[in-house]
Each structure stands twice: as C-alpha cells, then as structure tokens.
Design a protein around this motif. Structure first.
Motif, PDB file in Angstrom:
ATOM      1  N   SER A  96      24.802  20.789  -1.536  1.00  0.00           N
ATOM      2  CA  SER A  96      24.871  21.344  -2.895  1.00  0.00           C
ATOM      3  C   SER A  96      25.159  22.845  -2.858  1.00  0.00           C
ATOM      4  O   SER A  96      26.007  23.346  -3.613  1.00  0.00           O
ATOM      5  N   GLN A  97      24.466  23.563  -1.994  1.00  0.00           N
ATOM      6  CA  GLN A  97      24.678  25.018  -1.896  1.00  0.00           C
ATOM      7  C   GLN A  97      26.097  25.351  -1.447  1.00  0.00           C
ATOM      8  O   GLN A  97      26.748  26.249  -1.993  1.00  0.00           O
ATOM      9  N   LEU A  98      26.569  24.626  -0.449  1.00  0.00           N
ATOM     10  CA  LEU A  98      27.899  24.920   0.084  1.00  0.00           C
ATOM     11  C   LEU A  98      28.978  24.586  -0.926  1.00  0.00           C
ATOM     12  O   LEU A  98      29.944  25.344  -1.097  1.00  0.00           O
ATOM     13  N   THR A  99      28.829  23.476  -1.630  1.00  0.00           N
ATOM     14  CA  THR A  99      29.813  23.110  -2.657  1.00  0.00           C
ATOM     15  C   THR A  99      29.890  24.173  -3.733  1.00  0.00           C
ATOM     16  O   THR A  99      30.986  24.574  -4.152  1.00  0.00           O
ATOM     17  N   ALA A 100      28.738  24.645  -4.179  1.00  0.00           N
ATOM     18  CA  ALA A 100      28.722  25.690  -5.213  1.00  0.00           C
ATOM     19  C   ALA A 100      29.386  26.965  -4.719  1.00  0.00           C
ATOM     20  O   ALA A 100      30.133  27.626  -5.456  1.00  0.00           O
ATOM     21  N   THR A 249      29.786  31.467   5.204  1.00  0.00           N
ATOM     22  CA  THR A 249      28.885  31.065   4.122  1.00  0.00           C
ATOM     23  C   THR A 249      27.707  30.262   4.665  1.00  0.00           C
ATOM     24  O   THR A 249      26.568  30.428   4.210  1.00  0.00           O
ATOM     25  N   ALA A 250      27.977  29.388   5.617  1.00  0.00           N
ATOM     26  CA  ALA A 250      26.888  28.608   6.219  1.00  0.00           C
ATOM     27  C   ALA A 250      25.873  29.529   6.891  1.00  0.00           C
ATOM     28  O   ALA A 250      24.655  29.323   6.772  1.00  0.00           O
ATOM     29  N   GLU A 251      26.361  30.551   7.563  1.00  0.00           N
ATOM     30  CA  GLU A 251      25.451  31.522   8.183  1.00  0.00           C
ATOM     31  C   GLU A 251      24.652  32.268   7.118  1.00  0.00           C
ATOM     32  O   GLU A 251      23.436  32.464   7.247  1.00  0.00           O
ATOM     33  N   LYS A 252      25.344  32.682   6.063  1.00  0.00           N
ATOM     34  CA  LYS A 252      24.694  33.456   5.007  1.00  0.00           C
ATOM     35  C   LYS A 252      23.610  32.650   4.308  1.00  0.00           C
ATOM     36  O   LYS A 252      22.545  33.177   3.943  1.00  0.00           O
ATOM     37  N   LEU A 253      23.865  31.343   4.122  1.00  0.00           N
ATOM     38  CA  LEU A 253      22.916  30.484   3.423  1.00  0.00           C
ATOM     39  C   LEU A 253      21.882  29.866   4.369  1.00  0.00           C
ATOM     40  O   LEU A 253      21.095  29.020   3.953  1.00  0.00           O
ATOM     41  N   LEU A 255      22.414  27.821   6.758  1.00  0.00           N
ATOM     42  CA  LEU A 255      22.713  26.412   7.034  1.00  0.00           C
ATOM     43  C   LEU A 255      23.134  26.305   8.494  1.00  0.00           C
ATOM     44  O   LEU A 255      24.291  26.053   8.827  1.00  0.00           O
ATOM     45  N   THR A 256      22.157  26.523   9.355  1.00  0.00           N
ATOM     46  CA  THR A 256      22.396  26.569  10.795  1.00  0.00           C
ATOM     47  C   THR A 256      21.367  25.693  11.505  1.00  0.00           C
ATOM     48  O   THR A 256      20.339  25.312  10.922  1.00  0.00           O
ATOM     49  N   PRO A 257      21.620  25.360  12.771  1.00  0.00           N
ATOM     50  CA  PRO A 257      20.648  24.531  13.510  1.00  0.00           C
ATOM     51  C   PRO A 257      19.253  25.119  13.561  1.00  0.00           C
ATOM     52  O   PRO A 257      18.263  24.371  13.596  1.00  0.00           O
ATOM     53  N   ASP A 258      19.143  26.449  13.559  1.00  0.00           N
ATOM     54  CA  ASP A 258      17.815  27.064  13.564  1.00  0.00           C
ATOM     55  C   ASP A 258      17.012  26.694  12.327  1.00  0.00           C
ATOM     56  O   ASP A 258      15.773  26.690  12.356  1.00  0.00           O
ATOM     57  N   TYR A 259      17.713  26.413  11.258  1.00  0.00           N
ATOM     58  CA  TYR A 259      17.064  26.052   9.999  1.00  0.00           C
ATOM     59  C   TYR A 259      17.171  24.548   9.717  1.00  0.00           C
ATOM     60  O   TYR A 259      16.985  24.104   8.585  1.00  0.00           O
ATOM     61  N   GLY A 260      17.516  23.779  10.746  1.00  0.00           N
ATOM     62  CA  GLY A 260      17.532  22.322  10.595  1.00  0.00           C
ATOM     63  C   GLY A 260      18.804  21.750  10.015  1.00  0.00           C
ATOM     64  O   GLY A 260      18.814  20.586   9.603  1.00  0.00           O
ATOM     65  N   VAL A 261      19.889  22.528   9.971  1.00  0.00           N
ATOM     66  CA  VAL A 261      21.146  22.053   9.381  1.00  0.00           C
ATOM     67  C   VAL A 261      22.299  22.376  10.323  1.00  0.00           C
ATOM     68  O   VAL A 261      22.351  23.467  10.901  1.00  0.00           O
ATOM     69  N   THR A 262      23.210  21.439  10.466  1.00  0.00           N
ATOM     70  CA  THR A 262      24.433  21.663  11.235  1.00  0.00           C
ATOM     71  C   THR A 262      25.625  21.435  10.322  1.00  0.00           C
ATOM     72  O   THR A 262      25.726  20.382   9.680  1.00  0.00           O
ATOM     73  N   VAL A 263      26.512  22.426  10.248  1.00  0.00           N
ATOM     74  CA  VAL A 263      27.717  22.330   9.418  1.00  0.00           C
ATOM     75  C   VAL A 263      28.928  22.331  10.339  1.00  0.00           C
ATOM     76  O   VAL A 263      29.105  23.250  11.143  1.00  0.00           O
TER      77      VAL A 263
END
Length: 871
Positions: A96-100, A249-253, A255-263
C-alpha cells in the motif's frame, strides 16, 4: 590472360598509385570526412533500446499484440514489484505504501496498482477460497473468540495480558488444553524477545497468522505492485530512473529486510535494464582486452609499428564513416545493429592485414615502398574487392527479412564492408607512402609449412574423403540442433530481476509465461473459456467472470453463521482509559508468574513467554511502549478485516470495482482472457506445446508465451531465408567474377564445411542457438568467404604452395585478430554475450581448419602455365 593483367586490377593499381602520389590530399580528405562523420553521428545517431522494435511490427502476430496493447494500454511495459513480508500484514502495508508513493510521481510512472489488493479484495477475498477453506477460517475465528472479545474491548497491552490470563485460567480449570495456546504463546514470546533485543527496528506480531490454525503460506506473505514507468529509450537502461526510484523509496519507507520486508523488481523492463548493465560491464573488459590483443597480433604479423598504425587509422576512419552512414539511414541503432562496430572491426581488419602482408612480401624485392604497394595491390587488390562484395552480399541478404534488428545490422555492416575496402585501397596506400616502412630482408611466408603443403597435395584424395566423412557426421547431428529463444536464459541469473522472474515461473499462478486472448465481449470471453479449459496443456483461464466467486450461497451461509457468533464480540465498545506503565509492568509480572505455574518445563512456549514478560516488567517506558506497539500494531487492521468479512454480500459481475473491470474489459467492450500453462513454465518444450494448443483454438492469441515462440520462429525463418539468399548472392557474384563453376565451388565448399562443423559442435557441447549468438552466423559468411577467395585467386594466378605463402600468414593473423576481438566477449558476465563469444571462437576455428587443411587439398596443384587457369 593472367589475373594480374585484368582491367579491373589495373584500375585498382592506378587508383593506389594516384593515392600515393597525392598522399597528403587523400589523408586530408579522410580527416575532413572523419570530422564530418563525427558531427553527423553526434547530431543524428542515437540508440533505441526498445526491444519491441526488433521484429517487423506488420507481422500478423505482432498486429495481434498491438491490438491487445491498444485495448489495454495500462498493461503494456509493466514493472513488476514483488514484495515479501515476514508477516501478511507487513506485506500488505508495504504494498500500500509503495503504490501510493509511485502514484504520487506521475513524471516517472503512468500507472501503479495492486492486482491482488484493495478494498474489494479486503472484503470479498474470502469468497475466492474453497468452501472447505472458508469453513476452516470460520472455525479458527470461533476458536479465537475469547481472545478477540477481550482485545476488541481493550486493544492495548493491558487487554492482551488480560486475555492471556483468561486463557491460563481456562487451562488451570481444565476447560482448555495447553496445546491449543502454545503456538500463540510461542509467537508472542518470539516477538517480545526480538523487540527487546533490538531498540531500532520494530518487529511486529502477525495477528492474521495468530488467528489461523496453520502457518501462513508463501503466497500469503507475498504482494505485487504493477507499475507502468515512463521509459527513456534513448538511454542504455530505459527504465533506470523508475527502478532507482523504487529502490530509493523502499529504503526511505523502511521496506527492507531489516524491517521484515523484501522488495524486488522484475518484468521485461527490469530484466532488460539489468541485461544492458551486465552487457556494458562486460564490454568494458572485453574491449580493453581485445584492443591489446589486436594491436599485439598486428605487430607480430607485420613487425612494423608504422604499418600497424596505418591499419588502425584506416580502421578508425572506416568505423566513423560507417557510423555516419548508419546515422543517415536508420537514425537509431537497435540492440542488435549496435553490433555493427564489432563486426566492422572484426572483418575490416582482415583487408588491412591482407594488403600489408602482401606489401611486406613485395617489399623484399621492390625498389621502394610505392612500388611494393602497387605490386601488393596488383597481387591482392582484386581478391580484396571480391571478398568485400561477398561479405557485403552476406549482410545485405538480411534486408528483406522480418527480423528488423538484424536487417538494419545487415544494411549498416554490408555498406561498411564497401567503405572498408575502399579505404584500404585508397587511404591505406596513402599512409604507407608517407610513413617510414623498412625494407624486408627476405620473402614473407612460412617456409616451415612446406612439408604440410606436400602432404596435403600428395594425399589430397584422403583429405577430401576425410572432409566428406566429417561433413556427413555433422549433417547427422543437425536434426538435434537446439534453439533456445527464451530471453530469460540470456541474462545473468544472479541479477535480482532474473532470479525473481525464475522464482515466479515456478508458481503456476504467478508465471509470466501466459497467453492473452482478446475477444469481442465479456459474453464471447465466457463462451471461449470452456474450450480453453479443456486443453490438457492449460492449467487455468482467467477473465472478468473469474472475479465472481463460485459457490457463494454455501460460503455466505458459513459467514452468516460466523457473524451471528462473532459479530457482537467485535462490536464491544473499546476502553477509553489507557493503562499506566506501572500497571502494565505489574500485569506482566503477574501473568509471567501464572505461566510458570502452568509450565514448569524450561523450553516450553509458556516459559519463554514468562521470561519475556519478566524482562518487560522491569523495562523502561520507551521499551515498554516499543514492545507494546510490536505486539498490537496490526491488531486494529485485523479486527477491521474481520468486521469486513462478516459484512460480506453476494458478488455479481456488476458489483466488481471499476479498476478491476478496466483490467479485463476495454472501453469498447472487448474482453481479455488470460491463459495459464500446465507444467513447468520454464521448459521450452512445454511452452511450445502450450502455445500451439491455444493458438489452435484462438488463432489471434498473444501475450508473453506467444511472443517468445513466434519471435523464435520469425528469427529462425529470417536466418534460413537470409542464409539461402546470401549463399545464392555470393555464388552468383563468384560466378560472374571467376566464370568457372569449379572455382565457385572451391570457394564455397570450405565455407559450407566450416558452417556444418560449427553447428554440429553446438549440438555436441550443448550450446543452443539463441537470440544473441545467432548473430555469429553472418560472420562466417563475411570472414569465411573472404579467406576462401584469397586462396582461390592465388591458385588461379598460378601461385602454388598455399600454406607457405604470405596469404596464409595474413589469413592466420587476420583470424587471430578477429578471434581476439570477438573471443574476448567470452569473458563477459552476461550469458548471452559470453555465448556469442564462444560460438564466434568455435566458428573461426573451423573456418581456419577448412581453409588451411581442406582448401589446399581441394585446389590441388596449380597449372603449369598461369594462363591456362584463366582460359
């Protein structure tokens, strides 16, 4: 009449003599033309990296593809963003964040959407499960009713601890089993431990997983975003700005493996960009190595810095003029025609080597450099012109084919051959007239090969018989020739885009190798669907109708009963007074004590949770808040989703949201079907059967799978057509020039043998013909026919002992310089480029073998008088 006395040869000698007498004017003219060429190239030549323009757009299957793009422009040129979360909630939130963020950048993205999310799927997604799965979900929610009731009334850490106490009371009273709550306790303990260990990253608890009877599937942890970036086809990586923005944007939000997300990013745009980056990385190393090797070999062949410099200057001027021709004719180089520079260097260097080696041979007895140059032109000039015309014919043969990428390459490279021979007969003699060139002390040649010459002549029947046997063996292997036109196999599998795509291909629901069928209406799509579903090669067929869930009455009945049981629980008013930190610490200590009473085992989930709560009871306010957030941050969303599910209503075609309808039905009413293959979508044979089966039912079907298969057939057809046409053109040219059928065959037979051996070797070593290395085949015509012509012309002129001659020295070093230029590509990290270098090296090796072993045996002894061969 001797070949050296023919009128065209005299004309070439006179032209060379004129250029030598007016060397400064010729060099000045070349300098002016080079400057003009640079200006033309800078102003008019560009690179078009749009891979969609490589094949004639007027082909029927290309028209079908264009019709689909016109009806659904939002599906063209998509960047697929794959998001994996440690929990379903993290994946949802990230998508949702990335789409926005992408929608907010219209200069970089035309569209951005979530094909698997949004309000419609949030509420009605449960209806797309099977009836059994819906019942299991309902049972899980009912089992969690006590937990939900307490948390709905108090969605804080105080409420969670109270719910845990309530569960523990049930266990102590014998009303519940420990095993029923152990998985939940274990997940809570893991969440507390993780967040107590890290003060910077919140690792939240997944309530969707907690309320489920089993662990989340990989699909439940994955979300997709489809974005349509604005591409710059004038850049080497057209989508780089967009893909870089996604990463930033993924880094800024966070959305990285450190935060439990892989893009990750994939799709044609990301794959092509990674491919171009890989190619450019390898080209830098290959070019440097090739230049060093070519210069070294030229110095070894010519033993003269000045002659080497003359060849390189001539080569550079020719390359500039060929580039200017490309700018004025095609305007933009495509990803294949850009290879004209490599082909030009690889073939045009041969003309310079041949003339300079002949110059060296004549310089041993000529009075001066000018006389040696004239004698060299008399000796080799006619063969150079014929070789260049034959090479140009081989390239021009691609002009009428539908493979536009190679067609434009053929035009540029073919004209480049004419430029190259013209400069080698004008500019190169002028440079040799001015540059200091020492006299040779002895005849240039390899006298040590005299025994080989004698052996080949004495055993020519045996050598020719061996050639026939080898050719028959190669022919026997040709039916097993492998063609692999899957573009994914040409990219580095270690890149993010390729590895992600390969992963998606193994899931039948996410494979990109699908087929799209454009139908006149939704009704027509519905009528065609059963026909496609009956095909054994088809796994699934999607259309707009697929988004009307099946078996709705049974599923809605289950959800209606669930609403009666759970609805009042979820509607409990929430507590308005937040708990104090001291109250939370006391509640945590109390709950921990109860957990230890129930579970004395040190390794049990209860004890691990008790240990975590003990540490939490002694934590500071910031830590208490952070852990509380981690445990409960996704709870409100989960409760809201449950409320949505409980209010679900029947879904009809008219109820589908607008954006979903627009993805499947065009404004003019045309409807799209998406057909998924059964079996391994990465297997070329499986995909070929899949495409053929669907096309038999829907002849105008298109999509990725069809495009790959039809592209391969178009390309193979183009090369077969061009091969036949090139052979015919070269044969006609040789027939007109040589005027004897035997001589024509002598020039062509070694070329055919080298080609057969090259293709047979690809079968033996398992090297398939693909989009990249197929470009090596025209090179065989260009170089191979030139080498053959040199020997045939020498033989016609009465020059025996071919292997001892200066021509052999020139041919060997010319082949080695070409092999250095192309073989260095073998070192590229890009599989397609490396495969091209491998095939080129094999091809050149067999060309030399055919020319130096079978050609002398075919030619046989020269005539006793030179004139007899020309009679």
């Amino acid at each position: 009449m001797p070949a050296s006395d023919l009128s065209p040869t005299r004309a070439l000698v006179r032209l060379g003599a004129f250029c030598q007498r007016h060397a400064l004017w010729v060099i000045g003219a070349a300098l002016v033309l080079s400057v003009c060429a640079v200006l033309v190239v800078m102003r008019h030549l560009s690179i078009n990296t749009d891979t969609g323009t490589l094949i004639d757009p007027n082909l029927p299957w290309q028209q079908d593809n264009a019709a689909l793009d016109a009806a659904f422009p939002q599906n063209r040129g998509l960047l697929a963003i794959v998001i994996d979360g440690q929990t379903p909630e993290l994946a949802d939130s990230a998508a949702s964040q990335l789409t926005a963020a992408l929608i907010a950048e219209p200069s970089l993205f035309t569209t951005a959407r979530r094909p698997d999310g949004g309000p419609f799927f949030d509420q009605n997604g449960i209806l797309f499960l099977s009836t059994k799965e819906v019942q299991q979900t309902a049972d899980d929610v009912i089992a969690a009713q006590p937990l939900l009731g307490g948390l709905a009334a108090d969605p804080t850490l105080r409420g969670l601890l109270g719910v845990i106490d309530l569960v523990l009371q049930g266990i102590q009273n014998g009303q519940a089993q420990r095993s029923q709550s152990q998985e939940a306790f274990g997940r809570m303990a893991a969440t507390i431990d993780a967040n107590l260990a890290s003060a910077h990253v919140v690792q939240p608890l997944s309530w969707q997983s907690l309320l489920s009877s089993g662990p989340p599937s990989p699909r439940a942890l994955r979300r997709f975003v489809l974005a349509q970036p604005v591409q710059d086809y004038g850049a080497l990586q057209p989508g780089k700005k967009a893909t870089d923005f996604v990463r930033a944007t993924a880094e800024k939000l966070h959305l990285t493996p450190d935060y439990g997300v892989t893009v990750r990013q994939t799709g044609n745009i990301a794959i092509n960009d990674d491919q171009f980056a890989s190619v450019s990385e390898g080209i830098g190393v290959s070019t440097t190595l090739a230049v060093v090797l070519v210069l070294g070999l030229l110095l070894l062949a010519l033993r003269s810095v000045t002659m080497t410099a003359a060849i390189m200057i001539t080569l550079f001027v020719g390359l500039l003029m060929t580039a200017a021709f490309a700018a004025l004719t095609v305007g933009a180089l495509n990803l294949i025609s850009v290879a004209f520079a490599v082909l030009f260097v690889g073939i045009a260097v041969d003309f310079g080597v041949q003339l300079c080696v002949a110059f060296r041979a004549e310089r041993s007895h000529a009075p001066d450099a000018r006389a040696a140059t004239s004698a060299a032109i008399r000796r080799i000039g006619g063969a150079l012109v014929l070789a260049s015309l034959a090479a140009a014919s081989g390239f021009f043969a691609f002009l009428p084919t539908a493979y536009r990428g190679v067609s434009e390459l053929g035009l540029i490279a073919g004209f480049g051959m004419l430029i190259a021979v013209a400069l080698n007969l004008t500019l190169l003699p002028a440079l040799l007239a001015l540059l200091p060139v020492r006299a040779e002390r002895r005849e240039v040649g390899w006298t040590t090969l005299a025994p080989v010459d004698r052996f080949l002549l004495a055993h020519r029947r045996l050598v020719m018989a061996g050639g026939v046997v080898v050719a028959l063996g190669a022919l026997a292997l040709l039916p097993r020739l492998s063609f692999d036109f899957n573009p994914l196999n040409l990219v580095d599998p270690r890149t993010e885009s390729a590895s992600t795509m390969l992963e998606l291909m193994h899931d039948p629901l996410t494979t990109p190798n699908t087929i799209d069928v454009l139908t006149p209406s939704v009704e027509a799509a519905a009528a065609l669907t059963p026909q496609l579903e009956k095909l054994p090669e088809v796994a699934n067929v999607l259309s707009l109708n697929s988004f009307v869930p099946a078996d709705q009455p049974e599923k809605l009945a289950i959800l209606s009963d669930l609403a009666l049981l759970i609805g009042p629980t979820l509607d409990t008013p929430a507590a308005t007074t937040p708990p104090t930190d001291d109250a939370l610490r006391a509640a945590a200590a109390k709950t921990a004590a109860t957990l230890r009473q129930i579970a004395p085992e040190p390794d049990s989930p209860e004890r691990r949770l008790a240990d975590g709560l003990d540490r939490l009871s002694k934590a500071d306010a910031a830590t208490l808040a952070r852990v509380g957030e981690a445990l409960l941050v996704h709870l409100p969303l989960t409760l809201d989703r449950l409320r949505l599910i409980l209010s679900v209503q029947p879904v009809a075609l008219a109820d589908l949201p607008k954006d979903l309808k627009e993805s499947w039905v065009a404004p003019d009413g045309q409807a799209r079907l998406s057909v998924f293959p059964k079996g391994n979508a990465a297997d070329n044979a499986v995909m070929e059967r899949f495409v053929d089966a669907v096309l038999a039912v829907a002849p105008h079907a298109t999509g990725t799978a069809v495009t790959i298969q039809q592209s391969s057939r178009t390309i193979v057809g183009a090369f077969i057509t061009a091969g036949i046409l090139a052979t015919a053109m070269i044969a006609l040219l040789l027939a007109v020039t040589l005027r004897r059928l035997r001589d024509v065959l002598l020039a062509l037979v070694p070329l055919m043998l080298a080609g057969l051996l090259t293709l047979a070797t690809t079968v033996v070593i398992g090297l398939p013909i693909n989009f990249a290395n197929i470009i090596a085949l025209p090179l065989l015509l260009g170089i191979g026919v030139a080498f053959d012509i040199y020997f045939v012309m020498n033989w016609r002129a009465g020059r025996g002992n071919p292997l001892q001659s200066s021509t052999t020295r020139a041919v060997v070093f010319s082949a080695l310089t070409t092999a250095s230029a192309f073989g260095s590509l073998w070192l590229s990290p890009h599989p397609g480029t490396a495969g091209m270098g491998e095939l080129l090296s094999i091809e050149l090796g067999y060309t030399l073998l055919a020319v130096l072993v079978f050609m002398p045996a075919l030619l046989g002894p020269v005539a006793t008088t030179r004139g007899s061969r020309e009679s």
